[in-house]
Design a protein around this motif. Structure first.
Motif, mmCIF file in Angstrom:
data_model
loop_
_atom_site.group_PDB
_atom_site.id
_atom_site.type_symbol
_atom_site.label_atom_id
_atom_site.label_comp_id
_atom_site.label_asym_id
_atom_site.label_seq_id
_atom_site.Cartn_x
_atom_site.Cartn_y
_atom_site.Cartn_z
ATOM 1 N N TYR A 244 -9.533 8.758 -2.906
ATOM 2 C CA TYR A 244 -9.113 7.743 -1.923
ATOM 3 C C TYR A 244 -8.839 8.323 -0.532
ATOM 4 C CZ TYR A 244 -8.387 4.874 -6.069
ATOM 5 O OH TYR A 244 -8.572 4.182 -7.234
ATOM 6 N N GLN A 245 -9.302 9.545 -0.300
ATOM 7 C CA GLN A 245 -9.051 10.165 1.008
ATOM 8 C C GLN A 245 -10.169 9.933 2.000
ATOM 9 O OE1 GLN A 245 -8.234 14.263 0.157
ATOM 10 N NE2 GLN A 245 -6.227 13.817 -0.800
ATOM 11 N N GLU A 246 -11.096 9.085 1.660
ATOM 12 C CA GLU A 246 -12.161 8.740 2.585
ATOM 13 C C GLU A 246 -11.660 7.661 3.556
ATOM 14 O OE1 GLU A 246 -15.008 10.256 2.746
ATOM 15 O OE2 GLU A 246 -14.528 11.542 1.030
ATOM 16 N N PRO A 247 -12.261 7.573 4.774
ATOM 17 C CA PRO A 247 -11.862 6.526 5.720
ATOM 18 C C PRO A 247 -12.040 5.137 5.129
ATOM 19 C CG PRO A 247 -13.208 8.183 6.802
ATOM 20 C CD PRO A 247 -13.271 8.493 5.336
ATOM 21 N N ASN A 248 -11.160 4.245 5.549
ATOM 22 C CA ASN A 248 -11.161 2.839 5.122
ATOM 23 C C ASN A 248 -10.906 2.683 3.634
ATOM 24 O OD1 ASN A 248 -11.781 1.972 7.779
ATOM 25 N ND2 ASN A 248 -13.973 2.291 7.395
ATOM 26 N N GLU A 249 -10.394 3.713 3.012
ATOM 27 C CA GLU A 249 -10.002 3.622 1.609
ATOM 28 C C GLU A 249 -8.483 3.507 1.533
ATOM 29 O OE1 GLU A 249 -11.695 3.352 -1.109
ATOM 30 O OE2 GLU A 249 -13.709 3.616 -0.285
ATOM 31 N N GLU A 250 -8.035 2.764 0.527
ATOM 32 C CA GLU A 250 -6.598 2.547 0.371
ATOM 33 C C GLU A 250 -6.178 2.985 -1.023
ATOM 34 O OE1 GLU A 250 -3.232 -0.989 0.750
ATOM 35 O OE2 GLU A 250 -5.344 -1.389 1.165
ATOM 36 N N THR A 251 -5.263 3.898 -1.092
ATOM 37 C CA THR A 251 -4.775 4.394 -2.367
ATOM 38 C C THR A 251 -3.935 3.316 -3.037
ATOM 39 O OG1 THR A 251 -4.689 6.604 -1.403
ATOM 40 C CG2 THR A 251 -3.531 6.272 -3.490
ATOM 41 N N PRO A 252 -4.253 2.989 -4.323
ATOM 42 C CA PRO A 252 -3.477 1.929 -5.001
ATOM 43 C C PRO A 252 -2.038 2.374 -5.263
ATOM 44 C CG PRO A 252 -4.991 2.978 -6.527
ATOM 45 C CD PRO A 252 -5.340 3.517 -5.177
ATOM 46 N N LYS A 253 -1.134 1.424 -5.190
ATOM 47 C CA LYS A 253 0.281 1.712 -5.410
ATOM 48 C C LYS A 253 0.563 2.145 -6.836
ATOM 49 C CE LYS A 253 2.051 -1.271 -1.736
ATOM 50 N NZ LYS A 253 2.996 -2.377 -1.396
ATOM 51 N N SER A 254 -0.291 1.695 -7.759
ATOM 52 C CA SER A 254 -0.079 2.074 -9.157
ATOM 53 C C SER A 254 -0.249 3.574 -9.352
ATOM 54 C CB SER A 254 -1.062 1.309 -10.055
ATOM 55 O OG SER A 254 -2.394 1.542 -9.630
ATOM 56 N N LEU A 255 -1.174 4.168 -8.584
ATOM 57 C CA LEU A 255 -1.371 5.606 -8.691
ATOM 58 C C LEU A 255 -0.130 6.342 -8.163
ATOM 59 C CD1 LEU A 255 -3.184 7.988 -9.374
ATOM 60 C CD2 LEU A 255 -4.214 7.775 -7.097
ATOM 61 N N TYR A 256 0.432 5.836 -7.035
ATOM 62 C CA TYR A 256 1.682 6.426 -6.532
ATOM 63 C C TYR A 256 2.796 6.308 -7.571
ATOM 64 C CZ TYR A 256 -0.421 6.450 -1.841
ATOM 65 O OH TYR A 256 -1.230 6.678 -0.761
ATOM 66 N N HIS A 257 2.783 5.200 -8.275
ATOM 67 C CA HIS A 257 3.856 4.960 -9.239
ATOM 68 C C HIS A 257 3.797 5.948 -10.395
ATOM 69 C CE1 HIS A 257 6.757 2.820 -11.733
ATOM 70 N NE2 HIS A 257 5.853 2.866 -12.721
ATOM 71 N N ILE A 258 2.569 6.124 -10.972
ATOM 72 C CA ILE A 258 2.498 7.041 -12.107
ATOM 73 C C ILE A 258 2.765 8.473 -11.670
ATOM 74 C CG2 ILE A 258 0.938 5.510 -13.363
ATOM 75 C CD1 ILE A 258 -1.340 7.428 -12.675
ATOM 76 N N ALA A 259 2.342 8.831 -10.457
ATOM 77 C CA ALA A 259 2.636 10.178 -9.961
ATOM 78 C C ALA A 259 4.142 10.369 -9.784
ATOM 79 C CB ALA A 259 1.910 10.421 -8.643
ATOM 80 N N ALA A 260 4.822 9.349 -9.244
ATOM 81 C CA ALA A 260 6.276 9.447 -9.069
ATOM 82 C C ALA A 260 6.975 9.525 -10.409
ATOM 83 C CB ALA A 260 6.776 8.247 -8.262
ATOM 84 N N ALA A 261 6.486 8.740 -11.377
ATOM 85 C CA ALA A 261 7.118 8.770 -12.697
ATOM 86 C C ALA A 261 6.940 10.131 -13.363
ATOM 87 C CB ALA A 261 6.530 7.663 -13.565
ATOM 88 N N LEU A 262 5.740 10.697 -13.275
ATOM 89 C CA LEU A 262 5.508 12.013 -13.854
ATOM 90 C C LEU A 262 6.359 13.076 -13.173
ATOM 91 C CD1 LEU A 262 1.613 11.853 -14.234
ATOM 92 C CD2 LEU A 262 3.320 11.674 -16.056
ATOM 93 N N LEU A 263 6.530 12.951 -11.849
ATOM 94 C CA LEU A 263 7.396 13.891 -11.132
ATOM 95 C C LEU A 263 8.850 13.721 -11.561
ATOM 96 C CD1 LEU A 263 5.977 13.750 -7.492
ATOM 97 C CD2 LEU A 263 6.068 15.774 -8.954
#
Length: 1377
Positions: A244-263
């Motif tokens: 999701y690091q390409e221009p005009n791409e949006e990282t989904p919030k669900s991915l942030y959520h699982i990363a935060a939970a794992l952390l």
């Protein structure tokens, strides 16, 4: 182990101890291992250097291998470091020693560890490998296979059905009894059955977890059971974020959520995942700097004046930036992860991410700020419900996070320090995104401040708010610029007419950014003082917090070290400080602003020895209490100031400041609550002299004088406020006794008595009221007796305390009772200003009549104003009656005390000197009312017929020596000293103008005795009294002395002398000059000052011009000298000796004519002869020697006398010719003609007097001249007796005669009052000398005018009595030989 002696053995012991500690304590393993490595390194290095034996070290290392499991690895690390170091050395023997050491330890370290750690060349030399080159090639192949060779999976071998079943297994309903353990077993079966890749299975598990993010508990336990390598999981997540690091791409919030939970559950490490997130930290820092620079540029543009061409360029740049913004940059994945962490309550990992970014960068994004606010909500909720919720407020309680690892909610204020304060510090100004949380924090802060409160803490917050907050974030930089722009807009349009509308705008703007607004407003006021009134009126819409911030901003502006408090000429205080002081007085009076900070600031400045800021205290007291200090008071105001408090308020000040009750109460409360009343008084009293000696330095004398006056005036004003507003108990409680003030606090005596005086008055009245209540009686005599008793009880300790203020010899002349009485009384105690009371009552009556006659005033307002005026009228009348009773009691008390005031142990001259030095002069320059008091007190002491007080001598000393006093005064002190002289001259003029008044108030008074006998005054001998005509001569002498002193000061050229004497002359103008020729002399000198100072010193020019104009208007009241006092010398010579004033004439100064027989004693024998009243005989030897010297001098004088007279005649003749030419040239103007006529009349009058005197001299029969001889003998005997009189009086007599002689130089008038009787002595030697020169003398004598004849007679008279007249020099030119 202690038996070993070598260094190596000690090292081994140390190593063993360290190893033992590492086994015993797991908490210090890391630090001990580091020490162990260092010890092993030192041991091996000593072997390499050859300091230790190889076999001994090898045996020690062998013994140590069994102590720890990782000992071979630690030793291998040491060998690896030594391998690198020895390989770089040039000494080959050390490399050999290293190789031998490692070879001897091959049995201790496994071969595999050595191959990992050591260099291939070293391994080859040790025999562990065959060839180093082949070994290197093998390493390269292994690394290439591990890191660069792609793993190929046989995708055809994996069956798709397995992945389908896997997805079905993970997507099933989890609400039943399905657990992660059961699902994990099924997943393992699927992997084995369908040959699934384990990493691909883990990726699918994460994908399903992302789609079902609400099932945290299930998936987290599943992943925890499934995975074996945290780094593998972190790589899989990293690949997901990278997608999701390409221009005009949006990282989904669900991915942030699982990363935060794992952390949050420590399944992965933040450091491992952070490197996979974009953008880089460097990019974030650059972006933050760019935002700040853009914000500052915008702020600069708002402040700058922009031209139209610049505006068009700026618009084009803005369009380009907007076009660039259309291409949306990739998401900031770090901020997304941060938001997810905050939402689940993982503050620890969130704080770590925020620390990697610039201050407030993360919180500047609204989503992050709201998430952090929500976390703060949950943290403070329990404490807020307990102490912060106001009464009647409603609010729904917030549910706590289900996460057990979230921050604990705060129950006490101490709990806030753990996490809440740090959250708020990261949130910063972005707390504004959540107004509800903002209100909660404010309420909690209020509850906290109730427990811990301090002004310094509060002002520290304001300072950080003003000076640091607005420069730390781009948004705040823009807000600051916008606030300044809006403030400029308001201030440009602020006038008296639109105060209300502008005030609303100011109030609205101050709610959010008060520090910026007030800072700009204060800067404008410092430049334009006419803004003070509209600005003060426009501040009525501020809140209490805004008022408090305004007080802080004022203090900060006053304490600005970059601003000079003096103008560039270093002679006056800067205008910005004066403007701020005026603003302080107006603002603090009108609005309920806390005063403690400002008062403490002034106190601290005084402690530091800086008196500039006393101007602020002066303005605050003047505006808030209505107490005004000025030396330009009119006579009516000054008279009103001698009355009660109500009369002072109505008629004592220029501007009647009404409604000061509340503001003065606030000022009093602030002083008492913070214990600043007495410290401020003492610091001002001490700083008054410090201005001159400590603070003066290299400052201009004019500025030093101004600072001294400011300090003194503020002390008088502040002391007056305390005396009139503090209760009796509060005042007595805070002001110590007079001896403590002077001796312990080193307060000057005048200031100490000024502070103690109200206390004495309060105590006497309180004691008097107690005695009246205790013994009921209305008789006047009983009241006076009780008042005397009260005074005695209160003042007796004061009499004892003042003894320590001066040396013991002072009290030989003045009694402590007299000293304390003088300093403790005021004008309120001595006289009632009936005319002032009547004047104010009449004003109120006129106001009532004007109100009744004005039809425009409403009836209700009329009624209120009439009631107010009537109430004031009644108060004034009651106050007048009260003061009358008080003055009667005080005068009766003084009448009873006067006999014990002065002692007769020394001469009257010394008594008067001490009275002037310790009492009169210090107090007459303290304040204007004190100047009037001093003059009135001298008159009162005279009227009371006080024994041993010589009124003549007192007045003579006051009028005859003003040069040094005037020169040592400041500007304001000159005003007061001039007022004192004016009051003294008023009394003298009243006596001089009317014989009846003089005989009523002066004759038969001990103060006008010219001779005091040892037995005291009997009051019946008129020969000892000064008659009216001789008193007029004395008054003329005093006027002449004032003229001489004034001319001297005007001709010095010194700024202080000229300014002060002009001020004094202006003050005494109603009473001086009264003699025409003296006024002309002054007019001439002042006109010269006007010409000289016009372009040099404008302030002196203004003073001189003002006085010159007023002096010309007073000319109509001036009289010629012969009308001011009679100059008929012949009539006075024929007067019998019994009618003259003792041994000298009336024209002698009071200091020499008023002599006592004790005063004629020599200083050395005064104590010996004082009790016997004897007179010391004349020293005949000295007298004879003086006669011989005077005889030779006289012969020489007479030889040159004729020549001098001829020269004088020639000069007069040439002067007349020049004068006639000048008159012809200037005679055309009317003013010149009138002046010529007056000059001609004056010359004719003087010529007539000379002819009359000459004819009287020629027609005097011989018998009449012989009648004079007995009088001469009497005078001779008296003068012989006085030959050895008091040295000080003799020198004073000589000074007076010298002054009268110098006056004759260029002046027609003669001060007959300063001359002795011109009758010649009947001595044989002197007669022979007179006969030899009589012809020459007669020939020259008649060419002189009257005054010049008297001077010549005085000259020869001194020669005849044995005194060489050296003290008469410089004589006029014609007598100088």
């Amino acid at each position: 182990m202690c038996v070993y002696k070598s260094r190596c053995q000690y090292v081994c012991v140390y190593i063993c101890v360290l190893v033992f500690i590492s086994f015993c304590s797991d908490c210090v393993v890391f630090f001990v291992s580091a020490d162990l490595q260092a010890a092993l390194y030192e041991l091996c290095w000593n072997v390499i250097q050859g300091n230790l034996k190889l076999d001994l070290v090898t045996s020690v290392l062998g013994d140590m291998m069994d102590l720890r499991e990782d000992m071979p690895s630690i030793l291998a690390d040491v060998f690896s470091i030594l391998d690198l170091e020895t390989g770089a050395l040039e000494e080959k023997n050390r490399r050999d020693h290293y190789t031998q050491l490692v070879g001897s330890c091959l049995s201790l370290i496994p071969e595999a560890i050595l191959k990992e750690r050591l260099d291939p060349e070293t391994l080859e030399s040790l025999g562990l490998i065959k060839q180093a080159h082949q070994f290197n090639q093998k390493i390269v192949k292994i690394k290439t296979k591990l890191f660069y060779k792609q793993q190929k999976f046989n995708l055809l071998r994996e069956e798709n059905e397995g992945y389908a079943k896997l997805i079905t297994e993970l997507g099933q309903d989890l609400s039943g009894n399905i657990t992660s353990h059961l699902v994990l077993e099924n997943i393992k079966s699927l992997i084995g059955c369908f040959n699934l890749d384990p990493n691909r299975v883990l990726d699918i598990i994460l994908e399903v977890y992302e789609s079902r993010s609400d099932q945290d508990e299930f998936f987290l336990s599943l992943i925890k059971s499934y995975m074996c390598e945290p780094l593998t999981l972190c790589h899989i997540l990293g690949f997901k974020f990278k997608f999701y690091q390409e221009p005009n791409e949006e990282t989904p919030k669900s991915l942030y959520h699982i990363a935060a939970a794992l952390l949050h559950h420590n399944l992965i490490e933040l450091e491992d995942l952070y490197v996979h997130l974009m953008p880089l930290d460097v990019t974030i820092i650059e972006e933050h700097k760019r935002e700040i620079s853009e914000a500052k540029q915008i702020a600069r543009k708002l402040v700058m004046v922009v031209l139209p061409s610049d505006k068009s360029e700026d618009r084009e740049k803005e369009k380009e930036k907007e076009e660039e913004k259309f291409e949306k940059p990739p998401d900031n994945q770090k901020l997304g992860l941060l938001e997810a962490l905050l939402k689940i309550g993982d503050w620890q990992h969130a704080q770590s991410i925020m620390d990697q970014m610039p201050s407030f960068y993360s919180a500047s994004h609204k989503t992050i700020a709201l998430a952090l606010c929500q976390l703060v909500h949950l943290t403070v909720e329990p404490l807020y419900r307990r102490v912060g919720v106001p009464k009647g407020a409603r609010g729904s309680a917030m549910l706590a996070l289900r996460n057990s690892r979230a921050p604990r909610p705060a129950e006490t204020f101490e709990d806030l320090r753990k996490d809440t304060f740090s959250m708020l510090s990261y949130l910063g100004p972005h707390l504004s995104h959540d107004p509800i949380l903002f209100a909660k924090i404010v309420r909690l802060g209020k509850a906290f401040m109730k427990e811990v409160f301090c002004d310094c803490f509060k002002y520290r917050l304001y300072g950080q708010w003003k000076n640091e907050t607005y420069s730390s974030h781009p948004l705040l930089v823009k807000v600051k610029a916008q606030t300044v722009e809006r403030a400029k807009y308001i201030m440009k349009r602020l006038t008296k007419e639109n105060v209300k509308q502008s005030g609303r705008q100011i109030g609205k703007l101050s709610h959010s950014n008060p520090t910026i607004l007030f800072d700009y407003m204060l800067s404008q006021i410092q430049w334009y003082d006419n803004l003070i009134v509209p600005v003060v009126d426009s501040l009525k819409f501020l809140t209490s917090l805004n008022y408090d911030v305004l007080a802080y901003c004022i203090i900060e502006a006053l304490a600005n070290p970059e601003k000079e408090k003096m103008k560039h000429d270093d002679t006056t205080i800067s205008s910005w400080l004066q403007s701020l002081a005026s603003l302080c007085g107006a603002v603090f009076r009108k609005y309920p602003i806390e005063l403690a900070g400002l008062l403490q600031y002034v106190t601290n400045q005084l402690k530091a020895g800086k008196s500039f800021d006393l101007l602020i205290l002066k303005e605050v007291v003047q505006k808030m209490a209505g107490i005004e200090i000025t030396d330009e008071m009119t006579s009516e105001q000054l008279e009103a100031m001698t009355g009660g408090e109500q009369l002072k308020a109505e008629g004592g000040y220029f501007g009647q400041i009404r409604n000061t009750k509340k503001s003065s109460q606030r000022l009093k409360d602030a002083l008492l609550d913070h214990e600043l009343a007495l410290p401020l008084c003492l610091l001002m009293a001490q700083q008054r002299n410090g201005v001159v000696f400590l603070e003066g330095g290299e400052k201009h004398l004019k500025l030093v004088g101004h600072l001294y006056d400011q300090c003194h005036d503020t002390l008088v004003q502040f002391g007056g406020f305390l005396a009139s507003n503090l209760s009796t108990e509060d005042y007595i409680k805070r002001v110590p006794s007079i001896d403590v003030l002077c001796n312990q606090f080193h307060t000057p005596h005048d200031a100490a008595f000024f502070l103690s005086r109200p206390m004495y008055a309060h105590q006497i009245l309180s004691k008097y009221d107690e005695l009246k209540k205790a013994e009921k009686g209305n008789r006047q005599q009983q009241k006076v007796h009780k008042y005397m008793s009260a005074c005695e009880q209160v003042m007796t300790p004061v009499h004892e305390a003042v003894v320590s203020l001066h040396p013991a010899r002072v009290w030989d002349d003045l009694r402590p009772q007299f000293y304390a009485t003088f300093w403790s009384l005021t004008m309120y105690d001595l006289a009632v200003p009936h005319s002032a009371y009547d004047r104010e009552v009449n004003k109120l009556k006129a106001q009532i009549k004007a109100i009744e006659d004005n039809p425009e005033i409403p009836l209700n307002k009329k009624k209120k104003e009439k009631e107010r005026c009537t109430a004031l009228q009644e108060k004034l009348q009651e106050e007048e009656k009260k003061q009358m009773d008080h003055v009667q009691r005080v005068l009766h008390r003084l009448k009873l005390e006067k006999d014990n005031w002065l002692l007769a142990k020394s001469t009257k001259n010394e008594t008067i000197t001490k009275f002037l030095q310790l009492c009169l002069f210090p107090r007459c320059i303290f304040s204007s009312i004190d100047a009037v008091y001093c003059a009135r007190f001298v008159e009162l002491v005279h009227q009371q017929k006080t024994p041993n007080f010589c009124t003549l001598l007192c007045y003579d000393r006051v009028f005859s020596a003003i040069i040094y006093t005037v020169a040592s005064c400041t500007e304001n002190e000159s005003h007061r000293y001039g007022r004192f002289l004016c009051c003294m001259l008023e009394t003298v003029t009243r006596w001089h103008s009317n014989r009846t008044t003089y005989e009523k108030e002066c004759v038969n008074y001990p103060g006008f005795l010219t001779i005091f006998r040892a037995t005291g005054f009997d009051g019946g001998n008129k020969a000892d009294q000064l008659d009216y005509e001789n008193f007029r001569h004395v008054v003329h002498k005093w006027h002449y002395m004032l003229t001489k002193a004034s001319v001297h000061c005007l001709e010095t050229g010194d700024y202080t002398h000229i300014r002060n004497i002009l001020i004094v002359l202006t003050k005494i103008l109603p009473c001086y000059p009264k003699v025409l020729n003296l006024g002309q002399a002054l007019e001439c000198r002042v006109h010269k000052i006007c010409l000289e100072e016009k372009d040099k010193r404008p302030d002196l020019y203004a003073l001189a011009m003002g006085y010159s104009g007023r002096l010309k208007s007073q000319k109509v009241h001036m009289v010629p000298e012969n009308e001011f006092h009679h100059k008929d010398q012949q009539a006075r010579s024929a007067t019998p000796a019994s009618q003259q004033n003792g041994p000298g004439s009336a024209g002698k100064p009071a200091a020499s004519s008023v002599k006592t027989e004790e005063g004629q004693l020599d200083d050395g024998d005064r104590g010996k002869d004082k009790s016997q009243g004897t007179v010391k005989p004349v020293n005949k030897a000295n007298s004879a020697a003086a006669k011989v010297e005077s005889k030779h001098a006289h012969n020489e004088t007479m030889k040159q006398f004729t020549k001098a007279v001829k020269e004088r005649d020639e000069k007069e003749k040439s002067g007349k010719e020049k004068k006639e030419k000048k008159e012809k040239a200037l005679g055309s103007t009317p003013e010149t003609k009138a002046e010529n006529r007056r000059e001609k009349q004056r010359d004719e009058r003087l010529g007539k007097e000379e002819r009359v005197a000459r004819e009287g001299k020629e027609k005097t029969p011989k018998t009449d001249r012989e009648k004079v001889k007995p009088e001469e003998k009497i005078n001779k005997e008296d003068k012989v007796k006085a030959g050895n009189g008091d040295a000080t009086e003799l020198s004073r007599e000589r000074d007076v005669i010298k002054e009268s002689k110098s006056k004759e130089k260029g002046d027609r008038s003669a001060a007959a009052a300063t001359l002795k009787s011109p009758t010649p002595r009947s001595d044989s030697v002197e007669s022979e000398r007179g006969e030899r020169n009589s012809h020459l003398f007669r020939k020259s004598f008649w060419r002189l005018n009257m005054s010049q004849c008297l001077v010549v007679f005085l000259y020869f008279q001194c020669l005849k009595i044995g005194i060489f007249p050296f003290f008469l020099t410089p004589l006029p030119l014609r007598f100088r030989s």
